[in-house]
Design a protein around this motif. Sequence first.
Motif, PDB file in Angstrom:
ATOM      1  N   MET A   1       0.856  -1.173   0.000  1.00  0.00           N
ATOM      2  CA  MET A   1       0.000   0.000   0.000  1.00  0.00           C
ATOM      3  C   MET A   1       0.901   1.234   0.000  1.00  0.00           C
ATOM      4  SD  MET A   1      -3.028   1.054   2.668  1.00  0.00           S
ATOM      5  CE  MET A   1      -2.146   0.528   4.100  1.00  0.00           C
ATOM      6  N   ASN A   2       0.680   2.118  -0.921  1.00  0.00           N
ATOM      7  CA  ASN A   2       1.404   3.359  -1.030  1.00  0.00           C
ATOM      8  C   ASN A   2       0.958   4.273   0.107  1.00  0.00           C
ATOM      9  OD1 ASN A   2       2.205   5.972  -1.733  1.00  0.00           O
ATOM     10  ND2 ASN A   2       2.025   5.538  -3.917  1.00  0.00           N
ATOM     11  N   LYS A   3       1.921   4.861   0.833  1.00  0.00           N
ATOM     12  CA  LYS A   3       1.578   5.688   1.992  1.00  0.00           C
ATOM     13  C   LYS A   3       0.773   6.925   1.617  1.00  0.00           C
ATOM     14  CE  LYS A   3       5.210   4.091   4.939  1.00  0.00           C
ATOM     15  NZ  LYS A   3       6.165   4.376   5.934  1.00  0.00           N
ATOM     16  N   HIS A  17      -2.647 -16.914  -0.958  1.00  0.00           N
ATOM     17  CA  HIS A  17      -2.349 -17.989  -0.006  1.00  0.00           C
ATOM     18  C   HIS A  17      -3.444 -18.170   1.060  1.00  0.00           C
ATOM     19  CE1 HIS A  17      -0.828 -14.420   2.064  1.00  0.00           C
ATOM     20  NE2 HIS A  17      -0.936 -15.101   3.181  1.00  0.00           N
ATOM     21  N   ILE A  18      -4.526 -17.423   0.937  1.00  0.00           N
ATOM     22  CA  ILE A  18      -5.619 -17.485   1.909  1.00  0.00           C
ATOM     23  C   ILE A  18      -6.749 -18.362   1.369  1.00  0.00           C
ATOM     24  CG2 ILE A  18      -7.360 -16.134   3.150  1.00  0.00           C
ATOM     25  CD1 ILE A  18      -4.490 -15.543   4.047  1.00  0.00           C
ATOM     26  N   ILE A  19      -7.248 -19.229   2.226  1.00  0.00           N
ATOM     27  CA  ILE A  19      -8.405 -20.073   1.893  1.00  0.00           C
ATOM     28  C   ILE A  19      -9.550 -19.624   2.791  1.00  0.00           C
ATOM     29  CG2 ILE A  19      -9.317 -22.438   1.906  1.00  0.00           C
ATOM     30  CD1 ILE A  19      -6.328 -23.344   1.722  1.00  0.00           C
ATOM     31  N   THR A  20     -10.716 -19.438   2.196  1.00  0.00           N
ATOM     32  CA  THR A  20     -11.889 -19.036   2.968  1.00  0.00           C
ATOM     33  C   THR A  20     -12.913 -20.160   2.936  1.00  0.00           C
ATOM     34  OG1 THR A  20     -11.547 -16.724   2.351  1.00  0.00           O
ATOM     35  CG2 THR A  20     -13.704 -17.304   3.218  1.00  0.00           C
ATOM     36  N   PHE A  31      -4.681 -20.116   6.532  1.00  0.00           N
ATOM     37  CA  PHE A  31      -3.447 -19.689   5.878  1.00  0.00           C
ATOM     38  C   PHE A  31      -2.266 -20.454   6.457  1.00  0.00           C
ATOM     39  CE2 PHE A  31      -4.382 -17.041   9.474  1.00  0.00           C
ATOM     40  CZ  PHE A  31      -3.173 -16.866  10.120  1.00  0.00           C
ATOM     41  N   PRO A  32      -1.164 -20.580   5.684  1.00  0.00           N
ATOM     42  CA  PRO A  32      -0.005 -21.328   6.163  1.00  0.00           C
ATOM     43  C   PRO A  32       0.723 -20.593   7.291  1.00  0.00           C
ATOM     44  CG  PRO A  32       0.389 -20.453   3.956  1.00  0.00           C
ATOM     45  CD  PRO A  32      -1.010 -20.109   4.323  1.00  0.00           C
ATOM     46  N   ARG A  33       1.237 -21.368   8.243  1.00  0.00           N
ATOM     47  CA  ARG A  33       2.034 -20.781   9.322  1.00  0.00           C
ATOM     48  C   ARG A  33       3.247 -20.061   8.755  1.00  0.00           C
ATOM     49  NH1 ARG A  33       0.569 -22.555  14.356  1.00  0.00           N
ATOM     50  NH2 ARG A  33      -0.837 -24.328  14.336  1.00  0.00           N
ATOM     51  N   GLN A 100      -5.464  -3.922   9.473  1.00  0.00           N
ATOM     52  CA  GLN A 100      -4.889  -5.144  10.056  1.00  0.00           C
ATOM     53  C   GLN A 100      -4.784  -6.250   9.003  1.00  0.00           C
ATOM     54  OE1 GLN A 100      -3.427  -5.625  13.050  1.00  0.00           O
ATOM     55  NE2 GLN A 100      -3.674  -3.419  13.130  1.00  0.00           N
ATOM     56  N   LEU A 101      -5.803  -6.387   8.164  1.00  0.00           N
ATOM     57  CA  LEU A 101      -5.761  -7.406   7.115  1.00  0.00           C
ATOM     58  C   LEU A 101      -4.604  -7.145   6.159  1.00  0.00           C
ATOM     59  CD1 LEU A 101      -9.567  -7.740   6.244  1.00  0.00           C
ATOM     60  CD2 LEU A 101      -8.155  -9.395   7.498  1.00  0.00           C
ATOM     61  N   TYR A 102      -4.365  -5.878   5.819  1.00  0.00           N
ATOM     62  CA  TYR A 102      -3.240  -5.527   4.948  1.00  0.00           C
ATOM     63  C   TYR A 102      -1.913  -5.828   5.639  1.00  0.00           C
ATOM     64  CZ  TYR A 102      -5.752  -3.187   1.153  1.00  0.00           C
ATOM     65  OH  TYR A 102      -6.541  -2.919   0.067  1.00  0.00           O
ATOM     66  N   LYS A 103      -1.786  -5.424   6.892  1.00  0.00           N
ATOM     67  CA  LYS A 103      -0.534  -5.643   7.633  1.00  0.00           C
ATOM     68  C   LYS A 103      -0.202  -7.122   7.763  1.00  0.00           C
ATOM     69  CE  LYS A 103      -0.394  -1.461  10.427  1.00  0.00           C
ATOM     70  NZ  LYS A 103      -0.453  -0.908  11.783  1.00  0.00           N
ATOM     71  N   GLN A 104      -1.213  -7.963   7.950  1.00  0.00           N
ATOM     72  CA  GLN A 104      -1.005  -9.406   8.099  1.00  0.00           C
ATOM     73  C   GLN A 104      -0.851 -10.117   6.763  1.00  0.00           C
ATOM     74  OE1 GLN A 104      -0.500 -10.917  11.034  1.00  0.00           O
ATOM     75  NE2 GLN A 104      -0.664  -8.917  11.984  1.00  0.00           N
ATOM     76  N   GLY A 105      -1.071  -9.411   5.668  1.00  0.00           N
ATOM     77  CA  GLY A 105      -0.927 -10.012   4.341  1.00  0.00           C
ATOM     78  C   GLY A 105      -2.130 -10.846   3.907  1.00  0.00           C
ATOM     79  N   PHE A 106      -3.268 -10.692   4.589  1.00  0.00           N
ATOM     80  CA  PHE A 106      -4.468 -11.436   4.222  1.00  0.00           C
ATOM     81  C   PHE A 106      -5.134 -10.857   2.974  1.00  0.00           C
ATOM     82  CE2 PHE A 106      -5.244 -12.585   8.956  1.00  0.00           C
ATOM     83  CZ  PHE A 106      -4.201 -13.491   8.903  1.00  0.00           C
ATOM     84  N   VAL A 107      -5.008  -9.554   2.810  1.00  0.00           N
ATOM     85  CA  VAL A 107      -5.517  -8.894   1.608  1.00  0.00           C
ATOM     86  C   VAL A 107      -4.421  -8.007   1.051  1.00  0.00           C
ATOM     87  CG1 VAL A 107      -7.940  -8.877   2.349  1.00  0.00           C
ATOM     88  CG2 VAL A 107      -6.512  -6.903   2.850  1.00  0.00           C
TER      89      VAL A 107
END
Length: 112
Positions: A1-3, A17-20, A31-33, A100-107
Amino acid sequence: MNKKQNLFDLVPIISEHIITEKEGELSVITFPRFRNKFMLKLFVPKRKSPMIRLTQDKNGTAVWDSIDGKRTIKEIADSLAEHFQHEENYEYRVAAYFLQLYKQGFVKNKRT
Protein backbone atom coordinates in the motif's frame (compact mmCIF):
# COMPACT_ATOMS: atom_id res chain seq x y z
CA MET A 1 0.00 0.00 0.00
CA ASN A 2 1.40 3.36 -1.03
CA LYS A 3 1.58 5.69 1.99
CA LYS A 4 0.16 8.54 -0.06
CA GLN A 5 -2.99 6.56 -0.90
CA ASN A 6 -6.06 7.00 1.22
CA LEU A 7 -7.02 3.67 2.82
CA PHE A 8 -10.67 4.22 1.87
CA ASP A 9 -9.70 4.44 -1.83
CA LEU A 10 -8.02 1.02 -1.96
CA VAL A 11 -9.68 -1.93 -3.68
CA PRO A 12 -8.86 -4.98 -1.55
CA ILE A 13 -8.47 -8.50 -2.91
CA ILE A 14 -7.85 -11.63 -0.89
CA SER A 15 -4.23 -12.82 -1.06
CA GLU A 16 -3.64 -16.01 -3.02
CA HIS A 17 -2.35 -17.99 -0.01
CA ILE A 18 -5.62 -17.48 1.91
CA ILE A 19 -8.40 -20.07 1.89
CA THR A 20 -11.89 -19.04 2.97
CA GLU A 21 -14.48 -21.51 4.25
CA LYS A 22 -17.80 -21.19 6.04
CA GLU A 23 -18.66 -22.61 9.45
CA GLY A 24 -22.34 -21.93 9.83
CA GLU A 25 -22.74 -18.23 9.14
CA LEU A 26 -19.14 -17.30 9.96
CA SER A 27 -16.16 -17.10 7.63
CA VAL A 28 -13.03 -19.06 8.49
CA ILE A 29 -9.72 -17.84 7.10
CA THR A 30 -7.06 -20.52 6.69
CA PHE A 31 -3.45 -19.69 5.88
CA PRO A 32 -0.01 -21.33 6.16
CA ARG A 33 2.03 -20.78 9.32
CA PHE A 34 4.98 -20.09 7.04
CA ARG A 35 4.97 -19.59 3.28
CA ASN A 36 8.50 -20.92 2.91
CA LYS A 37 8.61 -24.76 2.81
CA PHE A 38 11.97 -24.81 4.60
CA MET A 39 10.54 -22.74 7.46
CA LEU A 40 7.52 -25.07 7.65
CA LYS A 41 9.77 -28.10 7.93
CA LEU A 42 12.09 -26.45 10.44
CA PHE A 43 9.59 -24.79 12.77
CA VAL A 44 6.30 -26.71 12.60
CA PRO A 45 6.22 -29.87 14.74
CA LYS A 46 5.16 -33.03 12.88
CA ARG A 47 1.81 -33.37 14.67
CA LYS A 48 0.90 -29.72 14.35
CA SER A 49 -0.99 -28.44 11.33
CA PRO A 50 1.04 -26.33 8.92
CA MET A 51 -2.09 -24.17 8.57
CA ILE A 52 -3.70 -21.66 10.94
CA ARG A 53 -7.50 -21.25 11.00
CA LEU A 54 -9.13 -18.04 12.18
CA THR A 55 -12.89 -17.92 12.65
CA GLN A 56 -14.23 -14.43 12.06
CA ASP A 57 -16.92 -12.95 14.28
CA LYS A 58 -20.13 -11.68 12.67
CA ASN A 59 -18.66 -8.25 11.92
CA GLY A 60 -15.43 -9.67 10.52
CA THR A 61 -17.44 -12.11 8.40
CA ALA A 62 -19.60 -9.27 7.02
CA VAL A 63 -16.51 -7.31 6.02
CA TRP A 64 -14.57 -10.33 4.73
CA ASP A 65 -17.49 -11.55 2.63
CA SER A 66 -17.78 -8.08 1.06
CA ILE A 67 -14.31 -8.26 -0.51
CA ASP A 68 -14.93 -8.72 -4.22
CA GLY A 69 -11.95 -7.03 -5.89
CA LYS A 70 -14.26 -4.41 -7.41
CA ARG A 71 -15.26 -2.08 -4.59
CA THR A 72 -13.14 0.32 -2.57
CA ILE A 73 -12.98 0.08 1.20
CA LYS A 74 -15.24 3.15 1.33
CA GLU A 75 -17.81 1.43 -0.88
CA ILE A 76 -17.62 -1.72 1.24
CA ALA A 77 -18.05 0.32 4.44
CA ASP A 78 -21.03 2.15 2.93
CA SER A 79 -22.64 -1.15 1.93
CA LEU A 80 -22.34 -2.39 5.53
CA ALA A 81 -24.14 0.56 7.12
CA GLU A 82 -27.23 -1.55 7.90
CA HIS A 83 -25.12 -4.41 9.28
CA PHE A 84 -23.42 -2.00 11.71
CA GLN A 85 -26.79 -0.35 12.42
CA HIS A 86 -25.36 3.02 11.34
CA GLU A 87 -23.19 3.01 14.47
CA GLU A 88 -21.25 6.25 14.85
CA ASN A 89 -17.83 6.00 13.15
CA TYR A 90 -18.38 2.38 12.09
CA GLU A 91 -16.52 3.25 8.86
CA TYR A 92 -13.35 3.70 10.87
CA ARG A 93 -13.83 0.30 12.54
CA VAL A 94 -14.06 -1.20 9.04
CA ALA A 95 -10.97 0.74 7.94
CA ALA A 96 -9.03 -0.36 11.04
CA TYR A 97 -9.96 -3.97 10.32
CA PHE A 98 -8.75 -3.61 6.73
CA LEU A 99 -5.51 -2.03 7.94
CA GLN A 100 -4.89 -5.14 10.06
CA LEU A 101 -5.76 -7.41 7.11
CA TYR A 102 -3.24 -5.53 4.95
CA LYS A 103 -0.53 -5.64 7.63
CA GLN A 104 -1.00 -9.41 8.10
CA GLY A 105 -0.93 -10.01 4.34
CA PHE A 106 -4.47 -11.44 4.22
CA VAL A 107 -5.52 -8.89 1.61
CA LYS A 108 -3.67 -6.72 -0.84
CA ASN A 109 -4.56 -3.80 -3.05
CA LYS A 110 -5.85 -4.67 -6.49
CA ARG A 111 -3.47 -3.31 -9.09
CA THR A 112 -5.31 -1.12 -11.55
